[in-house]
Write a protein that holds these residues in place. Sequence first.
Motif, PDB file in Angstrom:
ATOM      1  N   ARG A   1       2.145   4.185   2.351  1.00 10.36           N
ATOM      2  CA  ARG A   1       2.609   3.280   1.330  1.00 10.36           C
ATOM      3  C   ARG A   1       2.929   4.004   0.042  1.00 10.36           C
ATOM      4  O   ARG A   1       3.279   3.368  -0.935  1.00 10.36           O
ATOM      5  CB  ARG A   1       1.547   2.228   1.072  1.00 10.36           C
ATOM      6  CG  ARG A   1       1.287   1.385   2.299  1.00 10.36           C
ATOM      7  CD  ARG A   1       0.467   0.188   1.977  1.00 10.36           C
ATOM      8  NE  ARG A   1       0.579  -0.750   3.067  1.00 10.36           N
ATOM      9  CZ  ARG A   1       0.238  -2.002   2.993  1.00 10.36           C
ATOM     10  NH1 ARG A   1      -0.256  -2.497   1.919  1.00 10.36           N
ATOM     11  NH2 ARG A   1       0.368  -2.797   4.017  1.00 10.36           N
TER      12      ARG A   1
ATOM     13  N   ILE B   1       5.416   5.187  -1.111  1.00  6.24           N
ATOM     14  CA  ILE B   1       6.859   5.223  -0.976  1.00  6.24           C
ATOM     15  C   ILE B   1       7.457   4.841  -2.310  1.00  6.24           C
ATOM     16  O   ILE B   1       7.055   3.847  -2.893  1.00  6.24           O
ATOM     17  CB  ILE B   1       7.324   4.246   0.127  1.00  6.24           C
ATOM     18  CG1 ILE B   1       8.846   4.103   0.147  1.00  6.24           C
ATOM     19  CG2 ILE B   1       6.701   2.891  -0.003  1.00  6.24           C
ATOM     20  CD1 ILE B   1       9.348   3.248   1.298  1.00  6.24           C
TER      21      ILE B   1
ATOM     22  N   ALA C   1      11.988   1.853  -1.400  1.00  6.78           N
ATOM     23  CA  ALA C   1      11.493   0.681  -0.680  1.00  6.78           C
ATOM     24  C   ALA C   1      12.497  -0.446  -0.726  1.00  6.78           C
ATOM     25  O   ALA C   1      12.618  -1.234   0.201  1.00  6.78           O
ATOM     26  CB  ALA C   1      10.162   0.224  -1.273  1.00  6.78           C
TER      27      ALA C   1
ATOM     28  N   SER D   1       6.305   0.356   4.674  1.00  5.19           N
ATOM     29  CA  SER D   1       5.796   1.685   4.367  1.00  5.19           C
ATOM     30  C   SER D   1       5.116   2.336   5.568  1.00  5.19           C
ATOM     31  O   SER D   1       5.012   3.556   5.638  1.00  5.19           O
ATOM     32  CB  SER D   1       4.829   1.631   3.186  1.00  5.19           C
ATOM     33  OG  SER D   1       3.789   0.719   3.434  1.00  5.19           O
TER      34      SER D   1
ATOM     35  N   ASP E   1       5.395  -6.321   2.965  1.00  5.89           N
ATOM     36  CA  ASP E   1       3.941  -6.218   3.003  1.00  5.89           C
ATOM     37  C   ASP E   1       3.392  -7.220   4.007  1.00  5.89           C
ATOM     38  O   ASP E   1       4.141  -7.975   4.626  1.00  5.89           O
ATOM     39  CB  ASP E   1       3.361  -6.475   1.610  1.00  5.89           C
ATOM     40  CG  ASP E   1       2.108  -5.660   1.332  1.00  5.89           C
ATOM     41  OD1 ASP E   1       1.292  -5.505   2.263  1.00  5.89           O
ATOM     42  OD2 ASP E   1       1.923  -5.201   0.190  1.00  5.89           O
TER      43      ASP E   1
ATOM     44  N   TRP F   1       2.591  -3.391  -2.241  1.00  5.42           N
ATOM     45  CA  TRP F   1       1.831  -2.228  -2.696  1.00  5.42           C
ATOM     46  C   TRP F   1       2.734  -1.094  -3.165  1.00  5.42           C
ATOM     47  O   TRP F   1       2.471  -0.435  -4.170  1.00  5.42           O
ATOM     48  CB  TRP F   1       0.946  -1.741  -1.547  1.00  5.42           C
ATOM     49  CG  TRP F   1       0.077  -0.579  -1.905  1.00  5.42           C
ATOM     50  CD1 TRP F   1      -1.207  -0.604  -2.324  1.00  5.42           C
ATOM     51  CD2 TRP F   1       0.458   0.803  -1.870  1.00  5.42           C
ATOM     52  NE1 TRP F   1      -1.669   0.667  -2.560  1.00  5.42           N
ATOM     53  CE2 TRP F   1      -0.662   1.554  -2.287  1.00  5.42           C
ATOM     54  CE3 TRP F   1       1.630   1.473  -1.522  1.00  5.42           C
ATOM     55  CZ2 TRP F   1      -0.634   2.942  -2.374  1.00  5.42           C
ATOM     56  CZ3 TRP F   1       1.663   2.862  -1.611  1.00  5.42           C
ATOM     57  CH2 TRP F   1       0.527   3.575  -2.025  1.00  5.42           C
ATOM     58  N   SER F   2       3.817  -0.825  -2.443  1.00  9.27           N
ATOM     59  CA  SER F   2       4.662   0.337  -2.723  1.00  9.27           C
ATOM     60  C   SER F   2       5.207   0.317  -4.144  1.00  9.27           C
ATOM     61  O   SER F   2       5.177   1.327  -4.853  1.00  9.27           O
ATOM     62  CB  SER F   2       5.822   0.409  -1.732  1.00  9.27           C
ATOM     63  OG  SER F   2       5.367   0.509  -0.417  1.00  9.27           O
ATOM     64  N   GLU F   3       5.719  -0.840  -4.556  1.00  8.87           N
ATOM     65  CA  GLU F   3       6.273  -0.945  -5.906  1.00  8.87           C
ATOM     66  C   GLU F   3       5.196  -0.709  -6.960  1.00  8.87           C
ATOM     67  O   GLU F   3       5.419  -0.029  -7.962  1.00  8.87           O
ATOM     68  CB  GLU F   3       6.907  -2.323  -6.123  1.00  8.87           C
ATOM     69  CG  GLU F   3       8.001  -2.671  -5.131  1.00  8.87           C
ATOM     70  CD  GLU F   3       7.496  -3.468  -3.946  1.00  8.87           C
ATOM     71  OE1 GLU F   3       8.250  -4.332  -3.469  1.00  8.87           O
ATOM     72  OE2 GLU F   3       6.362  -3.241  -3.499  1.00  8.87           O
TER      73      GLU F   3
ATOM     74  N   TYR G   1       2.320   0.992  -6.692  1.00  8.94           N
ATOM     75  CA  TYR G   1       1.845   2.377  -6.757  1.00  8.94           C
ATOM     76  C   TYR G   1       2.915   3.300  -7.335  1.00  8.94           C
ATOM     77  O   TYR G   1       2.610   4.284  -8.016  1.00  8.94           O
ATOM     78  CB  TYR G   1       1.388   2.872  -5.388  1.00  8.94           C
ATOM     79  CG  TYR G   1       0.248   3.859  -5.512  1.00  8.94           C
ATOM     80  CD1 TYR G   1      -1.072   3.425  -5.528  1.00  8.94           C
ATOM     81  CD2 TYR G   1       0.491   5.221  -5.652  1.00  8.94           C
ATOM     82  CE1 TYR G   1      -2.118   4.326  -5.679  1.00  8.94           C
ATOM     83  CE2 TYR G   1      -0.548   6.130  -5.791  1.00  8.94           C
ATOM     84  CZ  TYR G   1      -1.849   5.671  -5.810  1.00  8.94           C
ATOM     85  OH  TYR G   1      -2.884   6.557  -5.968  1.00  8.94           O
ATOM     86  N   GLY G   2       4.178   2.979  -7.084  1.00  2.58           N
ATOM     87  CA  GLY G   2       5.259   3.754  -7.673  1.00  2.58           C
ATOM     88  C   GLY G   2       5.261   3.664  -9.187  1.00  2.58           C
ATOM     89  O   GLY G   2       5.491   4.662  -9.880  1.00  2.58           O
TER      90      GLY G   2
ATOM     91  N   SER H   1      -5.381  -0.502  -5.544  1.00  7.43           N
ATOM     92  CA  SER H   1      -5.081   0.253  -4.334  1.00  7.43           C
ATOM     93  C   SER H   1      -6.342   0.305  -3.472  1.00  7.43           C
ATOM     94  O   SER H   1      -6.979  -0.734  -3.270  1.00  7.43           O
ATOM     95  CB  SER H   1      -4.559   1.651  -4.682  1.00  7.43           C
ATOM     96  OG  SER H   1      -3.985   2.269  -3.548  1.00  7.43           O
TER      97      SER H   1
END
Length: 336
Positions: free
Chosen positions: A5, A7, A12, A36, A66, A204-206, A208-209, A221
């Motif tokens: 994830r 990413i 994404a 992801s 997700d 999650w990806s957005e 964490y980015g 996270s």
Amino acid sequence: MRISRFIPAALAAVVPFIAGPASSADRALTVFTYESFIAEWGPGPKIEAAFEAECGCDLTWVGVADGVALLNRLKLEGDNAEAGVVLGLDTNLVAEAKATGLFEAHGLDTKAVTVPGGFSDDTFIPYDYGHFAVVYDTETVANPPASLKDLVDGEPEQKIVIQDPRTSTPGLGLLLWVKSVYGDDAPEAWEKLASRVLTVTPGWSEAYGLFTSGEAPMVLSYTTSPAYHMVAEETDRYQAAEFSEGHYLQIEVAGLLANAPDKDLAREFLDFVMTPGFQNVIPTNNWMLPAAAITMELPEAFGKLVEPKKTFLYTPEEVAENRAAWIDEWLGAMSR
């Protein structure tokens, strides 16, 4: 919710799914999952290669943003869903998923699977697990929150990025974590926390980015997330805060769709999920903990991770009964 994830958000948005090269095999299996999981740096490509080598078939992944979005898609497509297996729901969603009537019992021996709390089910097979955590940047946060109360009551200037519980399993996990700790006082806690939330992302990806690009010093996270940075980037910069009240557990699962075009092949894949061929890929590609035996040695970084002293986990039935009301509660509090 896994650093498959990790990413970039921009990618994404433009890569709805990634599948391996077409096979000439007559047998074919489509697996729905979160996007992801199947990114080129995630576990999907390695799992695909390993399974195709065993089955002599063609495995195709189809990804959505997700886990909650995955269930929403299944509800929308119903019996027309062109897949044999769904991988990426979690135990918070299994009762609701069963109620759709779209899944059927897998009929497999699952003794190889062991997860905290001993979750066992005739329809869904756990494949990994992890605890949610607030991950922070040690270069900008000198005193990370030591409890959920610290997070809720902390300085509004120190922002966190979270995920939407209507579309994201981590977002739903935070919702249930707050409810576990605050109970009937959860709306007041959310009102306080709202001042610290930079933004709410669909997945999650957005989130964490945004965190790793420096937009916010904290993100929702997993306790396992720092392992990625320690192993892949050789840095201790990003760490998980240990909360004194405890942490909410996520157990991710896979299930057989009742209308699977090839149920025998779908069951073969679910059986493969419980073997080292699948499980070995999880720790250092999905950056979660394996649900069954592995034959690899975990990197040293996994021994440095936060180990929650207390675990929260609602039953699937409790979540199914209350999810809609608790999300309405969250929406009301966050909009004030």
